[in-house]
Write a protein that holds these residues in place. Structure first.
Motif, PDB file in Angstrom:
ATOM      1  N   ASP A  36       0.799  -1.218   0.000  1.00  0.00           N
ATOM      2  CA  ASP A  36       0.000   0.000   0.000  1.00  0.00           C
ATOM      3  C   ASP A  36       0.835   1.273   0.000  1.00  0.00           C
ATOM      4  O   ASP A  36       0.407   2.304  -0.511  1.00  0.00           O
ATOM      5  CB  ASP A  36      -0.978   0.000   1.172  1.00  0.00           C
ATOM      6  CG  ASP A  36      -0.271  -0.106   2.521  1.00  0.00           C
ATOM      7  OD1 ASP A  36       0.843  -0.668   2.591  1.00  0.00           O
ATOM      8  OD2 ASP A  36      -0.845   0.369   3.520  1.00  0.00           O
ATOM      9  N   GLY A  37       2.040   1.227   0.533  1.00  0.00           N
ATOM     10  CA  GLY A  37       2.908   2.405   0.511  1.00  0.00           C
ATOM     11  C   GLY A  37       3.367   2.742  -0.890  1.00  0.00           C
ATOM     12  O   GLY A  37       3.349   3.903  -1.305  1.00  0.00           O
ATOM     13  N   PHE A  38       3.762   1.729  -1.634  1.00  0.00           N
ATOM     14  CA  PHE A  38       4.142   1.936  -3.032  1.00  0.00           C
ATOM     15  C   PHE A  38       2.932   2.440  -3.825  1.00  0.00           C
ATOM     16  O   PHE A  38       3.062   3.333  -4.664  1.00  0.00           O
ATOM     17  CB  PHE A  38       4.664   0.633  -3.651  1.00  0.00           C
ATOM     18  CG  PHE A  38       6.071   0.286  -3.265  1.00  0.00           C
ATOM     19  CD1 PHE A  38       7.123   0.559  -4.126  1.00  0.00           C
ATOM     20  CD2 PHE A  38       6.348  -0.322  -2.051  1.00  0.00           C
ATOM     21  CE1 PHE A  38       8.434   0.230  -3.787  1.00  0.00           C
ATOM     22  CE2 PHE A  38       7.651  -0.660  -1.706  1.00  0.00           C
ATOM     23  CZ  PHE A  38       8.703  -0.379  -2.560  1.00  0.00           C
ATOM     24  N   ALA A  39       1.771   1.853  -3.548  1.00  0.00           N
ATOM     25  CA  ALA A  39       0.540   2.294  -4.218  1.00  0.00           C
ATOM     26  C   ALA A  39       0.271   3.763  -3.909  1.00  0.00           C
ATOM     27  O   ALA A  39      -0.060   4.549  -4.808  1.00  0.00           O
ATOM     28  CB  ALA A  39      -0.634   1.422  -3.800  1.00  0.00           C
ATOM     29  N   ASN A  40       0.427   4.160  -2.650  1.00  0.00           N
ATOM     30  CA  ASN A  40       0.235   5.553  -2.248  1.00  0.00           C
ATOM     31  C   ASN A  40       1.176   6.476  -3.019  1.00  0.00           C
ATOM     32  O   ASN A  40       0.763   7.533  -3.505  1.00  0.00           O
ATOM     33  CB  ASN A  40       0.461   5.701  -0.742  1.00  0.00           C
ATOM     34  CG  ASN A  40       0.369   7.136  -0.288  1.00  0.00           C
ATOM     35  OD1 ASN A  40      -0.678   7.768  -0.379  1.00  0.00           O
ATOM     36  ND2 ASN A  40       1.475   7.666   0.211  1.00  0.00           N
ATOM     37  N   SER A 155       6.582   1.342   4.228  1.00  0.00           N
ATOM     38  CA  SER A 155       6.079   2.247   5.272  1.00  0.00           C
ATOM     39  C   SER A 155       6.498   3.685   5.008  1.00  0.00           C
ATOM     40  O   SER A 155       5.716   4.613   5.208  1.00  0.00           O
ATOM     41  CB  SER A 155       6.587   1.800   6.644  1.00  0.00           C
ATOM     42  OG  SER A 155       6.079   0.533   6.959  1.00  0.00           O
ATOM     43  N   GLU A 156       7.725   3.864   4.550  1.00  0.00           N
ATOM     44  CA  GLU A 156       8.202   5.209   4.205  1.00  0.00           C
ATOM     45  C   GLU A 156       7.342   5.817   3.095  1.00  0.00           C
ATOM     46  O   GLU A 156       6.925   6.972   3.165  1.00  0.00           O
ATOM     47  CB  GLU A 156       9.661   5.143   3.755  1.00  0.00           C
ATOM     48  CG  GLU A 156      10.227   6.462   3.273  1.00  0.00           C
ATOM     49  CD  GLU A 156      11.632   6.326   2.688  1.00  0.00           C
ATOM     50  OE1 GLU A 156      11.927   7.057   1.711  1.00  0.00           O
ATOM     51  OE2 GLU A 156      12.419   5.506   3.179  1.00  0.00           O
ATOM     52  N   LEU A 157       7.065   5.024   2.066  1.00  0.00           N
ATOM     53  CA  LEU A 157       6.281   5.516   0.932  1.00  0.00           C
ATOM     54  C   LEU A 157       4.831   5.770   1.313  1.00  0.00           C
ATOM     55  O   LEU A 157       4.177   6.643   0.740  1.00  0.00           O
ATOM     56  CB  LEU A 157       6.383   4.546  -0.243  1.00  0.00           C
ATOM     57  CG  LEU A 157       7.796   4.352  -0.811  1.00  0.00           C
ATOM     58  CD1 LEU A 157       7.787   3.328  -1.924  1.00  0.00           C
ATOM     59  CD2 LEU A 157       8.394   5.666  -1.263  1.00  0.00           C
ATOM     60  N   ALA A 158       4.335   5.029   2.298  1.00  0.00           N
ATOM     61  CA  ALA A 158       2.963   5.247   2.781  1.00  0.00           C
ATOM     62  C   ALA A 158       2.821   6.607   3.447  1.00  0.00           C
ATOM     63  O   ALA A 158       1.724   7.172   3.496  1.00  0.00           O
ATOM     64  CB  ALA A 158       2.560   4.131   3.749  1.00  0.00           C
ATOM     65  N   GLY A 159       3.925   7.151   3.936  1.00  0.00           N
ATOM     66  CA  GLY A 159       3.894   8.443   4.607  1.00  0.00           C
ATOM     67  C   GLY A 159       3.916   9.635   3.682  1.00  0.00           C
ATOM     68  O   GLY A 159       3.783  10.778   4.128  1.00  0.00           O
ATOM     69  N   ARG A 160       4.069   9.395   2.397  1.00  0.00           N
ATOM     70  CA  ARG A 160       4.088  10.517   1.444  1.00  0.00           C
ATOM     71  C   ARG A 160       2.717  11.161   1.382  1.00  0.00           C
ATOM     72  O   ARG A 160       1.701  10.477   1.296  1.00  0.00           O
ATOM     73  CB  ARG A 160       4.486  10.009   0.052  1.00  0.00           C
ATOM     74  CG  ARG A 160       4.600  11.124  -0.971  1.00  0.00           C
ATOM     75  CD  ARG A 160       4.954  10.587  -2.337  1.00  0.00           C
ATOM     76  NE  ARG A 160       5.190  11.697  -3.264  1.00  0.00           N
ATOM     77  CZ  ARG A 160       5.196  11.585  -4.562  1.00  0.00           C
ATOM     78  NH1 ARG A 160       5.022  10.395  -5.123  1.00  0.00           N
ATOM     79  NH2 ARG A 160       5.398  12.632  -5.337  1.00  0.00           N
ATOM     80  N   VAL A 161       2.697  12.484   1.433  1.00  0.00           N
ATOM     81  CA  VAL A 161       1.435  13.218   1.358  1.00  0.00           C
ATOM     82  C   VAL A 161       1.439  14.092   0.115  1.00  0.00           C
ATOM     83  O   VAL A 161       2.480  14.522  -0.377  1.00  0.00           O
ATOM     84  CB  VAL A 161       1.173  14.067   2.617  1.00  0.00           C
ATOM     85  CG1 VAL A 161       0.962  13.174   3.827  1.00  0.00           C
ATOM     86  CG2 VAL A 161       2.289  15.057   2.865  1.00  0.00           C
TER      87      VAL A 161
END
Length: 169
Positions: A36-40, A155-161
């Motif tokens: 999901d982080g990559f997807a985000n 997890s890092e990529l999931a934090g991108r806003v």
């Protein structure tokens, strides 16, 4: 406004919407893999591309130019490995950079200084897009084979806003 510059910007609107479709397709790939982080990360990329299209749309309208919207092509990439979309994304960003450079060159040749000033932001943006893509590939190549590291990267990529561009037309 120079006719050639106007036509190239009009065409670029379609290409930016295609970029959004491509990135949504990549997000879908990662969602199916449970990342999901990559997807985000790719969903935000898609939103950015839509904003780029809308900036060009507004710029043309604000300069009295007609905008012609064309059909958006279906993404044609297939992905096998977790790194495939990342590499395809970098390849695509390099292609978009070449398109923006072509518009910029046409604006310079036409001495359309307003258009070159408008395009300056896109030139800088493309440099950032390519660097972000390269950095993500580097991280994936360093850590992607290890499940814990992949979890941390996800997890890092999931934090991108998302943050909308602040370009004044």
């Amino acid at each position: 406004m120079n006719e050639k510059v106007s036509a190239l910007l009009n065409d670029q609107i379609n290409k930016e919407f295609y970029s959004a479709y491509l990135y949504l397709d990549m997000a879908n790939f990662y969602t199916q893999k449970g990342l999901d982080g990559f997807a985000n990360w790719f969903e935000i990329q898609a939103r950015e591309e839509q904003d780029h299209a809308m900036l060009m749309y507004r710029y043309l309208q604000n300069n009295g130019e007609k905008v012609t919207l064309e059909a958006v092509a279906k993404p044609d990439k297939t992905f096998q490995t977790l790194t495939d979309p990342l590499k395809a994304g970098l390849e695509h960003e390099r292609y978009v950079t070449s398109l923006i450079n072509r518009i910029y060159e046409a604006a310079q040749e036409a001495k359309d200084f307003r258009a070159t000033q408008f395009l300056d932001w896109f030139i800088k943006e493309q440099g950032e897009e390519e660097k972000n893509s390269m950095d993500l590939i580097t991280k994936m190549e360093l850590f992607g084979d290890d499940a814990r590291s992949l979890y941390m990267l996800n997890s890092e990529l999931a934090g991108r806003v998302y943050s909308a561009p602040s370009l004044v037309l």
